[in-house]
Design a protein around this motif. Structure first.
Motif, PDB file in Angstrom:
ATOM      1  N   VAL A 168      46.350  10.445 -70.955  1.00 45.08           N
ATOM      2  CA  VAL A 168      44.946  10.423 -70.528  1.00 45.08           C
ATOM      3  C   VAL A 168      44.652  11.565 -69.554  1.00 45.08           C
ATOM      4  O   VAL A 168      45.007  11.492 -68.377  1.00 45.08           O
ATOM      5  CB  VAL A 168      44.613   9.086 -69.826  1.00 45.08           C
ATOM      6  CG1 VAL A 168      43.111   8.930 -69.661  1.00 45.08           C
ATOM      7  CG2 VAL A 168      45.197   7.898 -70.568  1.00 45.08           C
ATOM      8  N   PRO A 169      43.998  12.630 -70.028  1.00 45.02           N
ATOM      9  CA  PRO A 169      43.596  13.682 -69.089  1.00 45.02           C
ATOM     10  C   PRO A 169      42.481  13.193 -68.170  1.00 45.02           C
ATOM     11  O   PRO A 169      41.572  12.492 -68.607  1.00 45.02           O
ATOM     12  CB  PRO A 169      43.067  14.809 -69.996  1.00 45.02           C
ATOM     13  CG  PRO A 169      43.527  14.470 -71.376  1.00 45.02           C
ATOM     14  CD  PRO A 169      43.656  12.970 -71.412  1.00 45.02           C
ATOM     15  N   GLY A 170      42.573  13.543 -66.888  1.00 41.19           N
ATOM     16  CA  GLY A 170      41.477  13.347 -65.952  1.00 41.19           C
ATOM     17  C   GLY A 170      41.029  14.718 -65.488  1.00 41.19           C
ATOM     18  O   GLY A 170      41.235  15.712 -66.198  1.00 41.19           O
ATOM     19  N   MET A 171      40.392  14.785 -64.322  1.00 41.81           N
ATOM     20  CA  MET A 171      39.943  16.075 -63.801  1.00 41.81           C
ATOM     21  C   MET A 171      41.110  16.757 -63.075  1.00 41.81           C
ATOM     22  O   MET A 171      41.456  16.386 -61.966  1.00 41.81           O
ATOM     23  CB  MET A 171      38.753  15.860 -62.858  1.00 41.81           C
ATOM     24  CG  MET A 171      38.127  17.156 -62.358  1.00 41.81           C
ATOM     25  SD  MET A 171      37.516  18.184 -63.709  1.00 41.81           S
ATOM     26  CE  MET A 171      35.785  17.752 -63.710  1.00 41.81           C
ATOM     27  N   PHE A 211      37.276  16.199 -69.878  1.00 47.31           N
ATOM     28  CA  PHE A 211      37.985  14.994 -70.317  1.00 47.31           C
ATOM     29  C   PHE A 211      36.959  13.918 -70.653  1.00 47.31           C
ATOM     30  O   PHE A 211      35.767  14.101 -70.396  1.00 47.31           O
ATOM     31  CB  PHE A 211      38.966  14.491 -69.227  1.00 47.31           C
ATOM     32  CG  PHE A 211      38.286  14.001 -67.968  1.00 47.31           C
ATOM     33  CD1 PHE A 211      38.101  12.642 -67.752  1.00 47.31           C
ATOM     34  CD2 PHE A 211      37.823  14.895 -67.008  1.00 47.31           C
ATOM     35  CE1 PHE A 211      37.474  12.190 -66.602  1.00 47.31           C
ATOM     36  CE2 PHE A 211      37.200  14.442 -65.854  1.00 47.31           C
ATOM     37  CZ  PHE A 211      37.020  13.087 -65.652  1.00 47.31           C
ATOM     38  N   LEU A 212      37.435  12.819 -71.274  1.00 44.82           N
ATOM     39  CA  LEU A 212      36.559  11.701 -71.606  1.00 44.82           C
ATOM     40  C   LEU A 212      36.938  10.503 -70.746  1.00 44.82           C
ATOM     41  O   LEU A 212      38.108  10.277 -70.463  1.00 44.82           O
ATOM     42  CB  LEU A 212      36.689  11.310 -73.086  1.00 44.82           C
ATOM     43  CG  LEU A 212      36.460  12.412 -74.127  1.00 44.82           C
ATOM     44  CD1 LEU A 212      36.589  11.827 -75.530  1.00 44.82           C
ATOM     45  CD2 LEU A 212      35.091  13.042 -73.980  1.00 44.82           C
ATOM     46  N   GLY A 213      35.944   9.701 -70.380  1.00 43.90           N
ATOM     47  CA  GLY A 213      36.215   8.507 -69.583  1.00 43.90           C
ATOM     48  C   GLY A 213      34.925   7.760 -69.346  1.00 43.90           C
ATOM     49  O   GLY A 213      33.896   8.092 -69.954  1.00 43.90           O
ATOM     50  N   GLY A 243      33.683   7.788 -75.573  1.00 44.03           N
ATOM     51  CA  GLY A 243      33.022   9.018 -75.978  1.00 44.03           C
ATOM     52  C   GLY A 243      32.239   9.715 -74.889  1.00 44.03           C
ATOM     53  O   GLY A 243      31.554  10.705 -75.154  1.00 44.03           O
ATOM     54  N   TYR A 291      33.071  14.244 -69.624  1.00 44.04           N
ATOM     55  CA  TYR A 291      32.838  14.883 -68.325  1.00 44.04           C
ATOM     56  C   TYR A 291      32.844  16.384 -68.566  1.00 44.04           C
ATOM     57  O   TYR A 291      33.843  16.944 -68.983  1.00 44.04           O
ATOM     58  CB  TYR A 291      33.923  14.496 -67.328  1.00 44.04           C
ATOM     59  CG  TYR A 291      33.760  13.092 -66.801  1.00 44.04           C
ATOM     60  CD1 TYR A 291      33.107  12.858 -65.595  1.00 44.04           C
ATOM     61  CD2 TYR A 291      34.237  12.011 -67.511  1.00 44.04           C
ATOM     62  CE1 TYR A 291      32.941  11.569 -65.115  1.00 44.04           C
ATOM     63  CE2 TYR A 291      34.080  10.716 -67.031  1.00 44.04           C
ATOM     64  CZ  TYR A 291      33.435  10.501 -65.836  1.00 44.04           C
ATOM     65  OH  TYR A 291      33.270   9.228 -65.362  1.00 44.04           O
ATOM     66  N   LEU A 304      35.376  16.185 -77.708  1.00 48.38           N
ATOM     67  CA  LEU A 304      36.786  16.070 -77.336  1.00 48.38           C
ATOM     68  C   LEU A 304      37.086  17.091 -76.243  1.00 48.38           C
ATOM     69  O   LEU A 304      36.386  18.110 -76.125  1.00 48.38           O
ATOM     70  CB  LEU A 304      37.674  16.342 -78.551  1.00 48.38           C
ATOM     71  CG  LEU A 304      37.572  15.306 -79.684  1.00 48.38           C
ATOM     72  CD1 LEU A 304      38.327  15.774 -80.915  1.00 48.38           C
ATOM     73  CD2 LEU A 304      38.087  13.947 -79.221  1.00 48.38           C
TER      74      LEU A 304
END
Lengths: 224, 309
Positions: free
Chosen positions: A53-56, A135-137, A141, A144, A209
């Motif tokens: 899970v990629p974040g910022m 990233f998505l969160g 869908g 960010y 994505l």
């Protein structure tokens, strides 16, 4: 804390018994995020982990604590981070038609007032920029995105709306994004799109994505 | 087929949830008391991925439209089948036309009704669990309503009633210090482990909000958004912790003071608003041992079902 590896600009640590994290020191940059995407892609090909899970400017790797050793994973992450070149993949370009202003964008006037730009200038500026999905969160869908021109940055609403319509395009602080589904939300809404951003029945359920380059395209005349 | 006559406070179709999709912002969903769901499926000879009903408080009434077997696990809701009492933690035969009533409970929060063959709603993104927030999965992406009819998988060929031991609920919740634990004041660190925490009425499948002494963070700036998981204990600026659960969003930005171990998450699912919890510090080895023990208990049940007593 224990189980922490420090590599100057990045640190590697465990969260609970089943997650490992790569964390880069702020401020967030696009070049660091490219290393995060590269690392996520490499780890996905290894097929040992439950979630990546990629974040910022950070990455969370979820693993089976009975099948995988957390400390070994931290060492693997630290090793890969050293190799991570920020090789720029050719980004996918996604255009999203947006109806700006009027009922579709009830906060366009507020963004205009805050920025000192006219409403038409806000639209021209917002739609004249390429954004990058970091990233998505938040919700399925929800992308960010980075790249909002500084003059459009507007604080979130003091009172969040109980329900923001699906497809709403908003500005929250220095970020911009689209709500794929109706939800409560505090961003300033400047427009709305009919493009479906998330469909659980599609093989790839999310339109956007990480790494995508996004452009908003104004539709018709806006009615302020 | 199952027919919902009275849906109760919140009855949803749940399985073990969605995995491998958090990078798309897709929450896990699935049973909050996963060990109870697993136990119910094992008692019926179902595979672990079969869906069951998660039932929050009662009363709930359900009519069966074929003969088969059911298992009740989780909180004991004083269930009856056409007026005959059924024990929680056991499997029971039912006949077409019979009505199951779950009256409710004084202890615990969630009961699980598993049926032979599982609740056979279509899989969405690899699972049958209901994502209430996003509105997909389960039965039309929502909690069940009176009149809903749910498809069932194939009937099982079972012979006798059978029960299994439940772990006893205690208020002790084991947790590991979280990534920002050391940024909290010494008083906050001490309070986390020593003070009782009251479950707020604003608790749901996304997270349990706890009330107690204010947890003050002394160092560290604003955090960039990062991945979060069920079990992560966030502390928003009001200093009152939130334990994230299966429906929690995939990313967050609040400091993480602790992480509840996976093996104890079911205890939160069964804690009622107003009840008190106690955090117990542990390490990753203890967390793994607790998971292994849960698996061993299921194995033991499989053996006893296979070879008799």
């Amino acid at each position: 804390m224990e189980n922490t590896l420090d590599h100057g600009e990045a640190s590697f640590y465990l969260m609970g018994e089943r997650a490992a994290i790569v964390h880069s020191m702020p401020p967030a940059t696009l070049s660091c995020q490219r290393r995060i995407w590269w690392l996520a892609d490499v780890l996905r090909t290894r097929q040992r982990y439950l979630d990546i899970v990629p974040g910022m400017n950070n990455l969370t790797v979820v693993f089976d604590p009975l099948g995988c050793d957390g400390d070994a994973l931290l060492a693997e992450l630290a090793g890969l981070w050293q190799q991570a070149d920020s090789a720029v993949l050719e980004p996918r370009r996604v255009e999203i038609p947006v109806h700006y202003g009027g009922d579709a964008g009830p906060d366009l006037a507020e963004v205009s007032r805050h920025s000192g730009l006219s409403e038409d200038e806000v639209i021209a500026t917002h739609s004249g920029t390429d954004y990058v999905v970091f990233f998505l969160g938040f919700q399925p869908g929800f992308a960010y995105m980075g790249g909002l021109p500084e003059q459009l940055a507007t604080p979130r609403r003091a009172e969040p709306r109980l329900s923001v319509p699906a497809g709403s395009v908003g500005i929250g602080g220095s970020q911009t994004g689209i709500y794929p589904a109706a939800s409560p939300g505090g961003w300033q809404l400047i427009g709305r799109s009919d493009t479906p951003l998330f469909d659980p029945q599609r093989a790839q359920p999310s339109l956007l994505l990480p790494g995508d380059s996004v452009r908003f395209v104004p539709q018709g005349a806006h009615h302020a | 087929m199952l027919e919902i006559l009275r849906p109760g406070v919140q009855t949803t179709v749940q399985d073990l949830g969605r995995h491998g999709l958090r990078h798309l912002g897709i929450a896990q969903s699935g049973a909050l008391d996963a060990p109870a769901l697993r136990l119910g499926n094992r008692l019926l000879g179902n595979t672990d991925d079969c869906a069951a009903l998660e039932i929050v408080l009662g009363p709930v009434e359900i009519r069966f439209h074929r003969d088969g077997w059911l298992a009740l696990t989780g909180a004991d809701f004083s269930a009856t089948l056409d007026g005959q009492p059924l024990w929680c933690g056991w499997r029971w035969p039912y006949r077409s036309g019979q009505c199951l009533r779950l009256n409710g409970t004084r202890h615990g929060m969630r009961a699980y009704l598993a049926v032979d063959g599982g609740i056979d709603v279509p899989q969405v993104l690899g699972a049958r669990a209901t994502d209430l927030k996003a509105g997909f999965g389960g039965h039309h992406g929502r909690a069940l309503q009176a009149g809903d009819q749910l498809p069932q998988g194939s009937a099982a060929n079972l012979a006798r009633r059978l029960g299994a031991g439940h772990p006893a609920w205690t208020p002790a919740i084991r947790a590991l210090p979280g990534p920002e634990y050391h940024e909290f004041s010494a008083a906050a660190q001490a309070a986390l482990w020593s003070q009782p925490w009251t479950v707020s009425s604003h608790s749901n499948r996304m997270g349990y909000r706890l009330q107690g002494p204010e947890l003050a963070r002394e160092h560290g700036g604003e955090l960039l958004s990062h991945g979060v998981l069920p079990g992560v204990v966030q502390v928003p600026p009001n200093g009152q912790p939130i334990v994230l659960l299966a429906d929690a969003q995939t990313t967050g930005g609040y400091p993480r003071i602790a992480c509840v171990i996976e093996a104890d998450l079911w205890k939160l699912a069964q804690a009622r608003p107003g009840s008190e919890l106690q955090f117990l510090a542990c390490d990753a080895a203890t967390a793994r041992a607790a998971l292994r023990q849960q698996q061993a208990e299921l194995k033991r049940l499989d053996w006893s079902m296979q070879y008799g007593h």
